[in-house]
Design a protein around this motif. Structure first.
Motif, PDB file in Angstrom:
ATOM      1  N   ILE A  93     111.369  -3.134  10.401  1.00 33.01           N
ATOM      2  CA  ILE A  93     110.083  -3.588  10.128  1.00 33.01           C
ATOM      3  C   ILE A  93     109.597  -4.154  11.623  1.00 33.01           C
ATOM      4  CG2 ILE A  93     108.646  -5.609   9.195  1.00 33.01           C
ATOM      5  CD1 ILE A  93     110.539  -5.682   6.788  1.00 33.01           C
ATOM      6  N   GLU A  94     110.336  -4.808  12.412  1.00 31.13           N
ATOM      7  CA  GLU A  94     109.818  -5.108  13.601  1.00 31.13           C
ATOM      8  C   GLU A  94     109.649  -4.209  14.621  1.00 31.13           C
ATOM      9  OE1 GLU A  94     112.304  -8.676  14.324  1.00 31.13           O
ATOM     10  OE2 GLU A  94     111.440  -9.812  12.830  1.00 31.13           O
ATOM     11  N   LYS A  95     110.475  -3.340  14.437  1.00 32.32           N
ATOM     12  CA  LYS A  95     110.573  -2.205  15.641  1.00 32.32           C
ATOM     13  C   LYS A  95     109.625  -1.039  15.314  1.00 32.32           C
ATOM     14  CE  LYS A  95     113.446  -4.074  18.524  1.00 32.32           C
ATOM     15  NZ  LYS A  95     112.825  -4.592  19.816  1.00 32.32           N
ATOM     16  N   GLY A  96     108.910  -0.950  14.305  1.00 24.25           N
ATOM     17  CA  GLY A  96     108.065   0.097  13.979  1.00 24.25           C
ATOM     18  C   GLY A  96     109.040   1.137  13.454  1.00 24.25           C
TER      19      GLY A  96
END
Lengths: 159, 770
Positions: A93-96
């Protein structure tokens, strides 16, 4: 002729009557209602249906349900614990690392199997591990970043 | 530069958590009670008359609930672009895979067995597979009734078809006097470039579930589509149902890339559900999907005249698109015809763009909106010409590139032109001018494109607590629509992103939106949403002004607080205003926005293609790469790619980087490895073992350069960003391979076999010279 088998999925044991030609993917999705595992090719080429069986990643479209009898199966639905996401899910989620999301469950399960065996993989080892999981959206760049970030979060490098 | 609170930041995707946990619902995940499963009988022949269809055995099989052929359904032609097909093949089949019958049964295995029990007698007809052969006089005519066909609901432009031929589309573009231009040129280059057929490669195959309710006469459809409202329009037309009786309900879409832009397979589950009164699900197998969806093959005949200093003075182009057996991609001949010459100021241009039937599967749209094919030709030509004239190819491009105020080939004045900026930045990043070493090559390419301008609308509802429902029919197919559009809405309203919720579309509840094609969502839906949000904001301010007893002109919204300018002690909040609106002041706040843009294609002159302008959101880009070619095997190793996109304004840079990463690897795939191979019109490699999608092993690291030349038309200046970086990659690779080892390949893909064979010829030639 259907056979009654027991399947242990995400810690819960299910009794299911299955035809001998039904795949594990078929049973997980259509009979247990766990649709997080995706069906992409039915021939083991795309990796979207990857689940972990007795600690090893498998293409669930290539495993007959009867052969999964009494095995310990982990699907994407079993990864978060008590509502807390697994570090791999958080990193994706956080790294795309997620776009259309169709490869995501299989990709995350493959990555989990990798990190379980090799907690600090190199980028080359990550790419090798997910080479059987196709993604058309991301060019794999942010997926690889996510797996490496999760690895770091789970097993910080020794000083 | 205005200061933005929400846009321009790498916000995390609003749909990421549900996708990471397996909770996201895709079409295949929709389970309905009493569900039946559909399979389709497809033609094994590329061109044949149907003499007899016997379904009697299939109908009697246990578990089979319906078997349909053309006899059982409305018998009129249909099609989103060109109405040239029936629900099932009537009288003849025109490609391998043409649909003849469909079965609904209690499970997929039974349906498949029933399909195999249907007997068909065919009389084979002469076929044509090569698009240039199909244009020649005397070629087998695939659609005898061609000139009488009507355009479909998705086609907006005047259209030329040539009866008695296979030419189902022809558009022209004329600027200046091309003959005079060539006469005045110091050097004229002429050659033919060919682009092969490739597959979209979305990981979710096409799937659809249809549920018809005989009591209400309404059909509800869940389908993996990029264009829900076009699916509704097509099904409404095909089944003679008013739009109120067709409901397309949104799900997540597992990638599209142009392959999910035309409704097609949806008609089978709909017909079967109407027959049985039960819900019917159809999932394409991967081999069916690869044999049913592809890009159009193209031939580009190009003639370019230049001055000795590299100034381009004339360009003539015959652009020939292979639509396959039906005209799903006739729009390619119109396409953005004015974009075909590339981002260059050329005084004399003549383009004829053809769409031509062949006996192959119907071709569909493909990421890049027809620009990868002509860009391969134009950008290869520019490198060839530069070398022959002893000029630097980057300087030649720089000399000819559009700039502020340039007039393009269709007569449009261009503004916010980021072309030179992009080119300079990639040339610098790749180290243009250095010698890359033995068997290594670098190349730098420019390109442009524009998003199609089609209608969007949106509604912005402010809830009682001040949170926001953004209602818009734009589908999320992985490109980040839901996040980017929510950000545009939040920015305009002055609320934080997490206060905006954008549900998935449902054609019964969301207002019209033309769909996810050609990067248009950010500009078209983005504008509609910005207008709707501004409307809602104005209504909120009017109520706040009433509450605070001030003029609404003196109010401003910041982080959900409504402030009075120059009177910091006076303020209220959006939640208070919304609560008041619902109980005592003015009524609930509902903002409304519609956007059509300034598309003047309808006024296009048919003989010259001249018009006032198609889009003000033209976007520019440049790409560079370094490759290493193995002279023993012809294998091309991509060492580095640098990617610059003029996106106008980056709404969400994290999402744009992801789009660039995916677009480039897709571009590398179709340039170097991927090809839908045909054997007498039949797809020879319909699986992911033989059709080679790039894996993580082929992934390359990119240098992303986001360039922002704000569009006067886009929301906050945005031009859209999803497709661009697929456009130039084939040209970048062809030029880099030439730069590395001196072989020039003019037909894609640039496989190791072709490179090796060209190297062999090169060696033979140089040996001959000694």
């Amino acid at each position: 002729m259907k056979q009654l088998i027991s399947l242990k999925v995400n810690g819960t044991t299910h009794e299911v009557a299955v035809e001998p030609y039904w795949t594990l993917l078929n049973v997980i999705r259509d009979h247990l209602g766990l649709t997080g595992t995706k069906r992409g090719c039915d021939s083991g080429d795309c990796g979207a249906c990857t689940v972990i069986m007795n600690g090893k990643p498998v293409n669930s479209c290539l495993v007959l349900a009867v052969d999964a009898r009494d095995r310990d199966i982990l699907t994407i639905e079993g990864l978060a614990q008590d509502g807390k996401l697994h570090p791999l899910q958080e990193a994706f989620i956080e790294k795309g690392g997620i776009q259309c999301g169709y490869c995501t469950p299989g990709m995350i399960m493959m990555a989990k199997a990798l990190l379980d065996e090799n907690p600090r993989p190199t980028e080359a080892q990550v790419r090798q591990a997910i080479a059987g999981n196709l993604c058309r959206c991301t060019g794999y760049v942010k997926i690889v970043e996510a797996i490496l970030a999760a690895s770091e979060a789970m097993t910080p490098a020794k000083p | 530069m205005p200061e933005y609170k929400v846009i321009g930041r790498p916000a995390l995707r609003v749909d990421a958590a549900e996708k990471a946990t397996g909770k996201a619902v895709y079409t295949q995940d929709v389970k309905l009670p009493g569900l039946l499963y559909a399979k389709v009988l497809r033609s094994p022949y590329p061109h044949a008359r149907i003499l007899r269809v016997d379904t009697s055995v299939a109908e009697r099989m246990p578990g089979v609930k319906a078997v349909l052929t053309i006899r059982d359904v409305p018998q009129h032609r249909t099609g989103l672009m060109l109405q040239d097909h029936y629900i099932f093949a009537k009288d003849k089949v025109r490609h391998v895979g043409d649909e003849i019958a469909a079965v609904a049964a209690v499970d997929e295995e039974t349906a498949q067995k029933a399909v195999e029990a249907i007997e068909v007698d065919y009389e084979e007809l002469p076929s044509v597979f090569d698009v240039e052969e199909a244009m020649r006089e005397g070629a087998p005519v695939i659609h005898e009734d061609l000139p009488s066909y009507d355009m479909g609901p998705g086609h907006q432009y005047p259209h030329t078809m040539k009866g008695g031929t296979n030419i189902c589309g022809l558009y022209k573009l004329r600027k200046g006097d091309v003959d005079k231009g060539f006469q005045g040129a110091d050097y004229v280059f002429e050659d033919t470039f060919k682009v092969h057929t490739f597959y979209h490669g979305y990981i979710e195959p096409h799937a659809c579930t249809a549920s018809y309710d005989p009591t209400s006469g309404k059909v509800t459809v869940w389908t993996s589509t990029q264009r829900p409202f076009m699916a509704r329009a097509y099904l409404s037309k095909t089944f003679n149902l008013p739009m109120t009786k067709v409901r397309v309900v949104g799900t997540r879409v597992g990638g599209g890339f142009g392959g999910k832009t035309r409704p097609r397979h949806e008609r089978f589950p709909v017909a079967l559900s109407m027959k049985t009164g039960r819900p019917v699900n159809m999932v394409m197998t991967r081999d069916e999907d690869i044999a049913a969806y592809c890009s159009p093959a193209a031939v580009v005949k190009l003639k370019m005249g230049v001055k000795a200093d590299g100034a381009i003075v004339a360009l003539a182009m015959d652009m020939i698109w292979d639509t396959g057996g039906y005209g799903e991609s006739i729009h390619y001949s119109r396409g953005p015809i004015e974009a075909l010459p590339g981002p260059y100021d050329i005084p004399n241009v003549k383009i004829d763009s053809y769409a031509v039937y062949t006996n192959k599967m119907p071709a569909y749209s493909y990421r890049g909106r027809i620009m990868p094919q002509p860009t391969f030709a134009v950008e290869s030509a520019l490198d060839i010409i530069s070398e022959r004239l002893g000029l630097d190819p980057v300087e030649v491009r720089m000399k000819n590139l559009f700039q502020e105020g340039s007039i393009n080939a269709a007569g449009q004045a261009l503004h916010s032109v980021g072309a030179r900026d992009c080119l300079q930045k990639v040339a610098q990043a790749i180290g243009w001018g250095r010698a890359p070493g033995p068997n290594r090559g670098i190349s730098v390419v420019s390109y442009h494109k524009y998003p199609p301008t089609q209608a969007s609308s949106a509604v912005v509802r402010l809830n009682e607590d001040g949170t926001v429902q953004l209602i818009c029919g734009a589908p999320e197919i992985g490109q980040g629509t839901q996040t980017a559009l929510s950000m545009i809405c939040a920015e305009e309203l002055g609320v934080p992103l997490e206060d905006v919720s954008m549900p998935i579309y449902d054609t019964d509840h969301t207002p019209f939106e033309a769909g996810a094609i050609g990067d248009r969502i950010t500009t078209c839906a983005g504008n509609a949403i910005r207008i709707a949000a501004a409307d809602a904001r104005a209504q909120a301010l009017a109520i706040a002004a009433n509450m605070l007893k001030v003029n609404k002109e003196d109010l401003t919204v910041e982080d959900g607080r409504i402030l009075v300018r120059d009177a910091p002690e006076m303020w209220t909040t959006l939640p208070r205003v919304c609560a008041a609106a619902h109980t005592r002041l003015g009524g609930p706040i509902v903002g409304r926005g519609s956007y059509l843009g300034n598309d003047s294609m309808l006024e296009m002159d048919a003989e010259t293609g001249q018009m006032g302008g198609v889009s003000r959101s033209w976007k520019y880009g440049a790409q560079a790469a370094e490759v290493e070619v193995d002279p023993q095997t012809g294998e091309v190793k991509v060492l580095k790619v640098v990617c610059a996109q003029d996106v106008g304004k980056a709404i969400n840079p994290l999402i744009i980087e992801g789009q660039m990463d995916g677009a480039v690897l897709m571009g590398l795939g179709l340039s170097l490895w991927e090809e839908t191979a045909f054997d007498e019109g039949k797809v020879a490699n319909p699986n992911f073992m033989d059709y080679r999608l790039p894996t993580a092993m082929e992934g390359v690291s990119l240098e992303h350069i986001i360039v922002e030349h704000a569009s006067p038309d886009g929301p906050f200046g945005a031009k859209g960003a999803g497709e661009q970086s697929t456009v130039p990659t084939a040209a970048v690779m062809a030029n880099a391979i030439y730069n590395a080892v001196g072989v020039r390949i003019k037909d894609l893909p640039l496989t190791a076999e072709k490179v090796l064979s060209a190297l062999g010829q090169q060696r033979a030639q140089s040996a001959g010279r000694i």
